[in-house]
Scaffold this motif. Sequence first.
Motif: not given
Ligand code: FES
Length: 159
Positions: A73, A76-78, A114-118, A123
């Motif tokens: 992933c 953004t969060a990753c 994003c794979i929904g596990a932010c 991840v």
């Molecule tokens: S940004 Fe990686 S799971 Fe949401």
Amino acid sequence: MHNQIFENYQENDRSSLIPLLQDIQSIYGYLPENALRDISDFVQVPLSRVYGVATFYNQFRLIPLGENVIRVCRGTACHVKNSANILYALETELGIKAGQTTRDKKFTLEVVNCIGACSIAPVILVNEDYHGRISVKDIPKILKKYQTAKKIEKAEEVV
Ligand code: FES
């Protein structure tokens, strides 16, 4: 194997090209050359044009996936949690770049958003398994797990 698919379509209908490519890929996981030739004959579109469409859309694959598909992933969060380093470590460890498959066909490496596990960033997804809050030092252990898992499954098939 794929000839039955053509029964759902009208011959010489160019608008069937993309749905046919999607159906063929759903069977094989990629688009084999002989299937592309069959599609070309069926819809009466030159093979070069069929290839052109298959390579234009990134939903289509011309080579099979590896036994294990690793999706890194880069959402953004990753990204904030250094997923670039995770990707680099995987590329280094596997000796391939994102979008490629290892020579032994064990692993395909892909980059996704994003794979929904932010909440567990950074991840990666290996096949159906989420691996969250990972660091570069976890990579060899994760890869080993999937190399070993396949060997054990194959050994069990032989017994
Ligand atoms: S940004 Fe990686 S799971 Fe949401």
